[in-house]
Write a protein that holds these residues in place. Structure first.
Motif, PDB file in Angstrom:
ATOM      1  N   LEU A  67     -19.728  13.013  -6.361  1.00 39.87           N
ATOM      2  CA  LEU A  67     -19.419  13.544  -7.693  1.00 39.87           C
ATOM      3  C   LEU A  67     -20.625  14.257  -8.290  1.00 39.87           C
ATOM      4  CD1 LEU A  67     -17.310  10.635  -9.222  1.00 39.87           C
ATOM      5  CD2 LEU A  67     -16.522  12.933  -8.679  1.00 39.87           C
ATOM      6  N   VAL A 156     -13.532  11.369 -14.607  1.00 38.32           N
ATOM      7  CA  VAL A 156     -14.546  10.908 -13.660  1.00 38.32           C
ATOM      8  C   VAL A 156     -14.174   9.559 -13.064  1.00 38.32           C
ATOM      9  CG1 VAL A 156     -16.966  10.226 -13.438  1.00 38.32           C
ATOM     10  CG2 VAL A 156     -16.368  12.242 -14.776  1.00 38.32           C
ATOM     11  N   TYR A 160     -13.416   8.876  -9.151  1.00 36.81           N
ATOM     12  CA  TYR A 160     -14.287   7.940  -8.453  1.00 36.81           C
ATOM     13  C   TYR A 160     -13.478   6.876  -7.708  1.00 36.81           C
ATOM     14  CZ  TYR A 160     -17.687   4.174  -7.812  1.00 36.81           C
ATOM     15  OH  TYR A 160     -18.472   3.175  -7.282  1.00 36.81           O
TER      16      TYR A 160
END
Length: 382
Positions: A67, A156, A160
């Motif tokens: 990321l 995010v 993830y």
């Protein structure tokens, strides 16, 4: 009587499950844009995540590092673009202020008021309006920023955990609920198509942006200042973003640029300036537009998804769903196409994956037996 109680208990549990699923569906609909972008980001980051496996890193550090490796360049690119747009907006406001003074002087020339008095009135009105809306604007800015932060955090976190636990969750679902094996076959068909299509988009964006920036810089190095491309970095970045819309997206960047430069050449009266403008048009059409869009998409497009249908989904998606429809409708298209290849035959025939494989193996054995018998007959004839 005992059967009735068991059945009633099952119905109650079923209603509870349906209620929970309805709540989850409601939340998913409210955050549908974030979920779609998370799926897109997952397939964009997954190749980096898998390439880091060679270093022996565990899944969680690999997911975070992937990321970061993808997010930092992307955030820098977006931040630079926003900064350039802000500077341009400030320049436009300054130009508008100068034009406002010129407009006031024009009013004075036609006998409407004094310039200084008119400017004082305008300044006082603007000050009063600013004082009355500053509180509302401040609260509105806080609300927008907090909402954007929450959505970014969800994006995010979803990406993830899709990288870390996504394959295990899918395997658990298939092992528990897919006795026929047809859903596993469907997942194995959909996953590479989504990966090629969505990851191909982000690759095409970055490649087109880099090629566009380099092309515009090289052009400005040789071209006269009167017909130089303004802000080549921004124009190249916009060309990369425009590549998300195949065929027409990049043209929305370089065609207006060349038209503006041609207008500058016409106004200057130096018709020799049309030569570099024509060269820019041809070079942009070939190097920035044709080569990335044709060759890169040919290598990163899926096998089952038709290019024309994918183009239609890119155009229709934002019209129907908004900006996130640019990714949602291609995902739906891939799901539908692979459903017609995998799920529809199962629904119509009732044959599961094991039965179809057995029949295919039986057909292959018969074909090989037939070939051996034909070969034996030919050898006997010889």
């Amino acid at each position: 009587m005992e059967f009735d109680r068991i059945f009633a208990r099952r119905v109650a549990v079923g209603l509870l499950v349906l209620t929970l699923f309805a709540v989850v569906a409601y939340v998913a609909v409210r955050f549908i844009a974030v979920i779609v972008f998370a799926i897109f980001l997952y397939y964009a980051v997954r190749p980096i995540f898998r390439s880091l496996e060679r270093f022996g890193l565990p899944r969680r550090p690999r997911a975070g590092l992937a990321l970061v490796l993808f997010g930092v360049p992307f955030v820098l690119l977006v931040g630079y673009t926003v900064a350039i747009i802000a500077l341009e907006a400030q320049t436009i406001l300054e130009t508008y202020d100068v034009q406002g003074e010129a407009f006031a002087q024009t009013l004075q020339q036609v006998g409407i008021g004094d310039v200084e008095e008119l400017q004082a009135i305008l300044s006082g009105a603007i000050s009063q309006a600013s004082l009355s809306v500053v509180g509302v604007s401040f609260l509105g800015a806080i609300s927008v920023l907090s909402s954007a932060f929450v959505q970014l955090l969800i994006l995010v976190v979803l990406t993830y955990y899709m990288l870390v636990d996504g394959p295990k969750f899918v395997s658990w679902l298939l092992e528990r609920f897919d006795e026929s094996g047809v859903m596993g076959e469907y997942v194995r068909a959909v996953d590479p198509e989504l990966s090629m299509t969505l990851f191909g988009n982000i690759v095409n964006v970055f490649v087109t942006a880099i090629v566009g920036i380099a092309t515009f810089y090289v052009y400005n190095f040789f071209a006269p200042a009167a017909v130089a491309v303004p802000f080549p970095e921004l124009m190249g970045a916009l060309a990369g973003v425009g590549s998300l819309i195949p065929v027409v997206g990049i043209k929305l960047v370089y065609v207006p640029i060349t038209a503006l430069l041609a207008m500058n050449a016409w106004v200057s009266g130096d018709f020799s300036l049309f030569v570099p403008v024509g060269v820019l048009l041809v070079v942009s059409a070939v190097i920035v537009d044709f080569i990335p869009d044709f060759f890169i998409r040919a290598h990163i497009s899926g096998d089952q998804t038709h290019t024309g249908m994918l183009l239609v989904s890119y155009v229709v998606g934002p019209v129907v769903f908004g900006f996130y429809g640019l990714f949602l409708l291609p995902i739906v298209l891939i799901l539908v196409i692979n459903a017609t290849h995998v799920l529809v035959p199962y629904v119509l025939s009732g044959d599961d994956l094991v039965t179809r494989q057995s029949r295919l193996r039986e057909y292959a054995d018969r074909s090989s037996l037939s070939e051996r018998s034909t070969t034996g007959e030919r050898e006997s004839e010889r």
